[in-house]
Design a protein around this motif. Structure first.
Motif, PDB file in Angstrom:
ATOM      1  N   UNK A   1       0.855  -1.184   0.000  1.00  0.00           N
ATOM      2  CA  UNK A   1       0.000   0.000   0.000  1.00  0.00           C
ATOM      3  C   UNK A   1       0.891   1.234   0.000  1.00  0.00           C
ATOM      4  N   UNK A   2       0.301   2.365  -0.384  1.00  0.00           N
ATOM      5  CA  UNK A   2       1.094   3.587  -0.435  1.00  0.00           C
ATOM      6  C   UNK A   2       0.218   4.822  -0.465  1.00  0.00           C
ATOM      7  N   UNK A   3       0.864   5.933  -0.132  1.00  0.00           N
ATOM      8  CA  UNK A   3       0.182   7.225  -0.150  1.00  0.00           C
ATOM      9  C   UNK A   3       1.221   8.283  -0.534  1.00  0.00           C
TER      10      UNK A   3
ATOM     11  N   UNK B   1      -2.481  10.645  -4.116  1.00  0.00           N
ATOM     12  CA  UNK B   1      -2.558   9.293  -4.669  1.00  0.00           C
ATOM     13  C   UNK B   1      -2.463   8.291  -3.529  1.00  0.00           C
ATOM     14  N   UNK B   2      -3.331   7.276  -3.554  1.00  0.00           N
ATOM     15  CA  UNK B   2      -3.275   6.178  -2.599  1.00  0.00           C
ATOM     16  C   UNK B   2      -3.526   4.878  -3.349  1.00  0.00           C
ATOM     17  N   UNK B   3      -2.935   3.778  -2.857  1.00  0.00           N
ATOM     18  CA  UNK B   3      -3.211   2.486  -3.467  1.00  0.00           C
ATOM     19  C   UNK B   3      -3.081   1.373  -2.432  1.00  0.00           C
ATOM     20  N   UNK B   4      -3.755   0.278  -2.720  1.00  0.00           N
ATOM     21  CA  UNK B   4      -3.634  -0.943  -1.939  1.00  0.00           C
ATOM     22  C   UNK B   4      -3.623  -2.098  -2.920  1.00  0.00           C
ATOM     23  N   UNK B   5      -2.537  -2.832  -2.938  1.00  0.00           N
ATOM     24  CA  UNK B   5      -2.373  -3.922  -3.897  1.00  0.00           C
ATOM     25  C   UNK B   5      -3.152  -5.155  -3.465  1.00  0.00           C
ATOM     26  N   UNK B   6      -3.826  -5.870  -4.387  1.00  0.00           N
ATOM     27  CA  UNK B   6      -3.905  -5.541  -5.802  1.00  0.00           C
ATOM     28  C   UNK B   6      -5.201  -4.802  -6.148  1.00  0.00           C
ATOM     29  N   UNK B   7      -5.141  -3.995  -7.182  1.00  0.00           N
ATOM     30  CA  UNK B   7      -6.330  -3.501  -7.899  1.00  0.00           C
ATOM     31  C   UNK B   7      -7.152  -2.433  -7.196  1.00  0.00           C
ATOM     32  N   UNK B   8      -6.576  -1.761  -6.198  1.00  0.00           N
ATOM     33  CA  UNK B   8      -7.300  -0.659  -5.585  1.00  0.00           C
ATOM     34  C   UNK B   8      -6.397   0.573  -5.546  1.00  0.00           C
ATOM     35  N   UNK B   9      -6.911   1.671  -6.074  1.00  0.00           N
ATOM     36  CA  UNK B   9      -6.141   2.915  -6.035  1.00  0.00           C
ATOM     37  C   UNK B   9      -7.070   4.109  -6.171  1.00  0.00           C
TER      38      UNK B   9
ATOM     39  N   UNK C   1       1.920   0.348 -11.233  1.00  0.00           N
ATOM     40  CA  UNK C   1       2.281   0.813  -9.898  1.00  0.00           C
ATOM     41  C   UNK C   1       1.336   0.364  -8.796  1.00  0.00           C
ATOM     42  N   UNK C   2       0.122  -0.068  -9.151  1.00  0.00           N
ATOM     43  CA  UNK C   2      -0.839  -0.325  -8.089  1.00  0.00           C
ATOM     44  C   UNK C   2      -1.639  -1.600  -8.245  1.00  0.00           C
ATOM     45  N   UNK C   3      -1.777  -2.125  -9.456  1.00  0.00           N
ATOM     46  CA  UNK C   3      -2.716  -3.218  -9.664  1.00  0.00           C
ATOM     47  C   UNK C   3      -2.075  -4.591  -9.573  1.00  0.00           C
ATOM     48  N   UNK C   4      -0.923  -4.769 -10.203  1.00  0.00           N
ATOM     49  CA  UNK C   4      -0.350  -6.107 -10.328  1.00  0.00           C
ATOM     50  C   UNK C   4       0.111  -6.659  -8.982  1.00  0.00           C
TER      51      UNK C   4
ATOM     52  N   UNK D   1       5.173   4.552   2.618  1.00  0.00           N
ATOM     53  CA  UNK D   1       5.224   3.157   2.180  1.00  0.00           C
ATOM     54  C   UNK D   1       4.495   2.277   3.189  1.00  0.00           C
ATOM     55  N   UNK D   2       3.579   1.476   2.696  1.00  0.00           N
ATOM     56  CA  UNK D   2       2.797   0.541   3.497  1.00  0.00           C
ATOM     57  C   UNK D   2       2.066   1.197   4.673  1.00  0.00           C
ATOM     58  N   UNK D   3       1.388   2.328   4.426  1.00  0.00           N
ATOM     59  CA  UNK D   3       0.579   2.907   5.498  1.00  0.00           C
ATOM     60  C   UNK D   3      -0.670   2.069   5.734  1.00  0.00           C
TER      61      UNK D   3
END
Length: 218
Positions: free
Chosen positions: A34-36, A62-70, A116-119, A196-198
């Protein structure tokens, strides 16, 4: 011009001089779940004859959580949102009060977001992209990703990382995306205040269309 995602000839180099870019990408995909970050985006249209290139700048978070969420939230100069909840990709234009909803699995394969976020792993990326390490530039390690399908709007994506600690106590950090589309339009995103990884709230990637918004489903 409003732009959600803009959909370089790279000099060759010896393998040893370039390998770190691919190592950084692998480290990022494996260890960053995950990231922010904040981002700034500059979109440059190809110059017309007798004119200089035109550029537009935007910024947001920008925020994301792997896989497939951003989630990309554009704050300036226009309020726009891109939210992927794992099933649906939502695009919201606040000025138009319009929402476009698309099936996520049909649109994310060969896109910068997938990189960057899905795979979930490098093998998944290699199913959609040819990945090549590139020379270090601006203090960053780079990977060039070229979509394997030729029927999309994306030509190439360059992904830049700040190297992590060796041995990898600290993962590689996403620093930049350089996107070239089939129309010659170039989009450069730079990331700052990277976390990184929040721990992200469960509803971070939920999207509910605003009251009165025109919702278009594709």
């Amino acid at each position: 011009m409003k732009q959600f995602f803009a959909t370089v000839l790279i000099a060759g180099c010896a393998h040893a001089a370039c390998a770190n870019g691919l190592e950084s990408l692998e480290s990022f995909v494996k260890t960053v779940s995950s990231g922010r970050a904040d981002f700034s985006q500059v979109v440059t249209a190809p110059a017309r004859e007798g004119q200089t290139p035109r550029s537009k700048t935007s910024s947001g978070t920008f925020e994301f959580s792997r896989p497939n969420r951003f989630k990309f939230i554009y704050q300036k100069p226009f309020e726009q949102s891109i939210v992927a909840d794992g099933q649906t990709l939502w695009l919201y234009d606040a000025d138009l009060n319009q929402v476009t909803a698309r099936k996520q699995s049909a649109v994310l394969g060969s896109t910068p977001a997938a990189l960057i976020a899905a795979a979930p792993d490098l093998r998944a990326l290699q199913a959609d992209f040819n990945l090549t390490a590139a020379p270090e530039k601006d203090g960053l390690e780079w990977v060039v990703a070229t979509p394997k399908t030729k029927d999309g709007q994306l030509q190439t994506v360059r992904v830049g990382f700040r190297a992590g600690d060796k041995p990898a106590a600290k993962p590689a950090e996403l620093a930049a995306l350089e996107i070239l589309d089939s129309f010659g339009q170039r989009s450069v995103l730079t990331f700052s205040k990277v976390e990184v990884n929040p721990s992200l709230a469960k509803d971070t990637f939920q999207f509910n269309p605003p009251k009165g918004a025109d919702v278009i489903r594709q």
